[in-house]
Enzyme design. Structure first.
Site, PDB file in Angstrom:
ATOM      1  N   THR A  50      -7.155  44.563 -22.756  1.00  0.00           N
ATOM      2  CA  THR A  50      -8.418  44.468 -23.484  1.00  0.00           C
ATOM      3  C   THR A  50      -8.171  44.130 -24.951  1.00  0.00           C
ATOM      4  O   THR A  50      -9.098  43.727 -25.654  1.00  0.00           O
ATOM      5  CB  THR A  50      -9.180  45.811 -23.432  1.00  0.00           C
ATOM      6  OG1 THR A  50      -8.261  46.852 -23.773  1.00  0.00           O
ATOM      7  CG2 THR A  50      -9.753  46.089 -22.063  1.00  0.00           C
ATOM      8  N   SER A  82      23.547  46.871 -31.352  1.00  0.00           N
ATOM      9  CA  SER A  82      22.706  47.786 -30.580  1.00  0.00           C
ATOM     10  C   SER A  82      23.576  48.588 -29.628  1.00  0.00           C
ATOM     11  O   SER A  82      24.359  48.011 -28.855  1.00  0.00           O
ATOM     12  CB  SER A  82      21.659  47.011 -29.783  1.00  0.00           C
ATOM     13  OG  SER A  82      21.083  47.887 -28.819  1.00  0.00           O
ATOM     14  N   SER A 144       9.626  48.804 -26.055  1.00  0.00           N
ATOM     15  CA  SER A 144      10.866  48.897 -26.838  1.00  0.00           C
ATOM     16  C   SER A 144      10.887  47.816 -27.914  1.00  0.00           C
ATOM     17  O   SER A 144      11.362  48.057 -29.032  1.00  0.00           O
ATOM     18  CB  SER A 144      12.098  48.816 -25.933  1.00  0.00           C
ATOM     19  OG  SER A 144      12.012  47.721 -25.072  1.00  0.00           O
ATOM     20  N   GLU A 177       5.896  38.811 -33.288  1.00  0.00           N
ATOM     21  CA  GLU A 177       5.958  38.665 -31.825  1.00  0.00           C
ATOM     22  C   GLU A 177       5.229  37.369 -31.407  1.00  0.00           C
ATOM     23  O   GLU A 177       5.720  36.601 -30.590  1.00  0.00           O
ATOM     24  CB  GLU A 177       5.295  39.885 -31.178  1.00  0.00           C
ATOM     25  CG  GLU A 177       5.348  39.912 -29.690  1.00  0.00           C
ATOM     26  CD  GLU A 177       6.438  40.813 -29.107  1.00  0.00           C
ATOM     27  OE1 GLU A 177       6.777  41.842 -29.702  1.00  0.00           O
ATOM     28  OE2 GLU A 177       6.942  40.453 -28.035  1.00  0.00           O
ATOM     29  N   ASP A 189       0.346  47.589 -29.092  1.00  0.00           N
ATOM     30  CA  ASP A 189       1.650  48.264 -29.085  1.00  0.00           C
ATOM     31  C   ASP A 189       2.099  48.606 -30.500  1.00  0.00           C
ATOM     32  O   ASP A 189       2.479  49.733 -30.802  1.00  0.00           O
ATOM     33  CB  ASP A 189       2.710  47.374 -28.424  1.00  0.00           C
ATOM     34  CG  ASP A 189       2.340  47.009 -27.012  1.00  0.00           C
ATOM     35  OD1 ASP A 189       1.403  47.630 -26.469  1.00  0.00           O
ATOM     36  OD2 ASP A 189       2.969  46.100 -26.450  1.00  0.00           O
ATOM     37  N   TYR A 239       1.797  36.692 -18.786  1.00  0.00           N
ATOM     38  CA  TYR A 239       0.969  37.305 -19.837  1.00  0.00           C
ATOM     39  C   TYR A 239       0.161  36.247 -20.594  1.00  0.00           C
ATOM     40  O   TYR A 239      -1.062  36.346 -20.732  1.00  0.00           O
ATOM     41  CB  TYR A 239       1.865  38.096 -20.800  1.00  0.00           C
ATOM     42  CG  TYR A 239       1.092  38.861 -21.849  1.00  0.00           C
ATOM     43  CD1 TYR A 239       0.684  40.174 -21.627  1.00  0.00           C
ATOM     44  CD2 TYR A 239       0.759  38.275 -23.058  1.00  0.00           C
ATOM     45  CE1 TYR A 239      -0.026  40.883 -22.587  1.00  0.00           C
ATOM     46  CE2 TYR A 239       0.047  38.967 -24.019  1.00  0.00           C
ATOM     47  CZ  TYR A 239      -0.346  40.268 -23.782  1.00  0.00           C
ATOM     48  OH  TYR A 239      -1.050  40.949 -24.731  1.00  0.00           O
TER      49      TYR A 239
HETATM   50  C1  GLA Z   1       1.456  44.254 -23.692  1.00  0.00           C
HETATM   51  C2  GLA Z   1       0.980  43.658 -25.013  1.00  0.00           C
HETATM   52  C3  GLA Z   1      -0.251  44.397 -25.540  1.00  0.00           C
HETATM   53  C4  GLA Z   1      -1.322  44.527 -24.454  1.00  0.00           C
HETATM   54  C5  GLA Z   1      -0.730  45.022 -23.145  1.00  0.00           C
HETATM   55  C6  GLA Z   1      -1.731  45.000 -22.024  1.00  0.00           C
HETATM   56  O1  GLA Z   1       1.936  45.556 -23.879  1.00  0.00           O
HETATM   57  O2  GLA Z   1       1.996  43.706 -25.972  1.00  0.00           O
HETATM   58  O3  GLA Z   1      -0.739  43.757 -26.680  1.00  0.00           O
HETATM   59  O4  GLA Z   1      -1.990  43.300 -24.283  1.00  0.00           O
HETATM   60  O5  GLA Z   1       0.403  44.266 -22.754  1.00  0.00           O
HETATM   61  O6  GLA Z   1      -2.752  45.907 -22.260  1.00  0.00           O
END
Ligand code: GLA
Length: 403
Positions: A50, A82, A144, A177, A189, A239
């Site tokens: 969303t 790392s 992560s 990102e 995130d 995605y």
């Molecule tokens: C990933 C993306 C977020 C979000 C989710 C799905 O984690 O980084 O921005 O879109 O997927 O809710």
């Protein structure tokens, strides 16, 4: 006086900090000026896919995340190590080479953030050595990469005094990102990580970034994460394709109704205008975005009313929608969730994060946690052929410098 739980947590923090500082000396040599940091991972309780549709999300930061140690250099070199990818050894680069590249591997995340700072006119005056140690399973869907991004932004601000807020750190992380690493993610995130608050989830309206902290008081229950151990690379996944489908559906809807995002429609509005979306697959995608946003609003209301039963039912409905309408689950996540639903004492269970592998989040009554792990674990192993991992997690604070 700290309670027993936070003493334990503090004890662990000191231990990991020592490990990270010792390893830093081993890898980069002894010397003054090394600082240690922590940034959490996140789990989203409800409101999936969303955040790039102008809707609401309800994530929280975790007490697991990324530990880092860093020291400034006198030249423009960047050296990264790392502990999670120790086989790769030290990866060298330079501030004059802030370009994404496959060979840079995980260092694309901290480098992307440095690049994003420079894009905003905040030039880095010198290079640095950076060592990371993540306690989130990589690629598990607990962010992560966003954790590394926020950690990097936080330490750059700490070292160089850049005038940015934690919310800016989230936006800088997302920008890196999107534009450095090529994943068109939303803000959830990085925001959940940069703005995390112990024992609270963040009810965030992604349309304008207004938010509210909601206390999570799970009386007699805990949050359990199950990792499918199916690795997910956001960039490789569908995605960006899902995001594109939603954008096209929005453009079609905008021909018949005045909205800026799918988040502005409720169920009734969707039913009224859905025929404007020509393709049935796209219609399902948009339906998910609209209904999931409404579920998130209802879930937060249920939580306020202490109605965990309704909260759990909304979590379950979220999974069904992600499975059937958004089609981002897959047999691994479906198995984990469908098996979880069979266990008495499970209040709600759903996939969390982008999907296509990664994790599920469940709210499980204390007395049922052992049975949950055993029963779901066995069924998963039998059906999928390899094991899932389970974590009983706690909600933690945002990033910090470890003193
Ligand atoms: C990933 C993306 C977020 C979000 C989710 C799905 O984690 O980084 O921005 O879109 O997927 O809710």
């Amino acid at each position: 006086m700290a309670d027993e739980k936070s003493q334990k947590r503090f004890g662990m923090e000191i231990k990991v900090k020592e490990v990270v500082l010792t390893e830093f000396e081993k890898v980069f040599g002894a010397g003054d000026g090394v600082r240690a940091y922590f940034a959490p991972g996140r789990v989203n309780l409800i409101g999936e896919h969303t955040d790039y549709n102008g809707g609401h999300v309800f994530p929280c930061a975790l007490t697991i995340g990324t530990y880092g140690a860093a020291r400034l250099r006198k030249d423009r070199k960047l050296r990264f190590y790392s502990m999670n990818f120790s086989g790769r050894g030290v990866i060298e680069s330079s501030l004059d080479d802030l370009k994404p590249g496959k060979e840079a591997g995980w260092t694309n995340y901290p480098k992307g953030v440095m690049w994003a700072f420079e894009q905003r006119g905040m030039k880095l005056p010198c290079g640095l050595d950076l060592l990371l140690c993540g306690t989130i399973p990589n690629g598990s869907g607990l962010s992560s990469s966003a954790s590394v991004e926020v950690l990097t932004g936080f330490l750059l601000r700490d070292f160089f005094g850049f005038p940015v807020t934690n919310q800016d750190l989230a936006l800088i992380g997302q920008y890196s990102e999107n534009h450095y690493n090529g994943v068109n993610c939303g803000i959830m995130d990085q925001f959940a990580i940069a703005m995390g608050k112990k024992d609270h989830a963040i009810f965030l309206d992604t349309a304008d970034l207004s938010f509210e902290y909601a206390p999570i008081r799970l009386k007699g229950a805990k949050i359990v994460i199950a990792s499918s151990n199916k690795k997910r690379g956001l960039g490789d996944s569908k995605y960006n394709e899902r995001r594109g489908e939603c954008e096209t559906a929005l453009a079609e809807l905008q021909k018949v109704v005045k909205i800026h995002s799918l988040g502005e429609l409720d169920e009734e509005g969707f039913l009224t205008y859905q025929d404007a979306i020509a393709d049935s697959v796209r219609r399902k995608r948009a339906k998910h975005a609209v209904y999931e946003n409404q579920r998130t609003l209802k879930a937060v209301q249920a939580l306020k009313e202490d109605d965990m039963k309704v909260f759990g039912e909304l979590m379950n409905a979220s999974h069904v929608s992600l499975r059937d309408d958004y089609e981002v689950t897959g047999v691994e996540l479906d198995t984990l969730v469908e098996e979880a639903w069979k266990v008495p004492g499970v209040i709600g269970s759903r996939m969390t994060g982008a999907g296509f592998g990664g994790c599920t989040v469940s709210i499980v009554e204390d007395g049922s946690i052992d049975r949950f792990i055993q029963q779901v674990g066995e069924a998963y192993q039998k059906r999928i052929g390899y094991a899932a991992d389970f974590y009983v997690v706690e909600i933690g604070d945002g990033p910090s410098r470890l003193s």
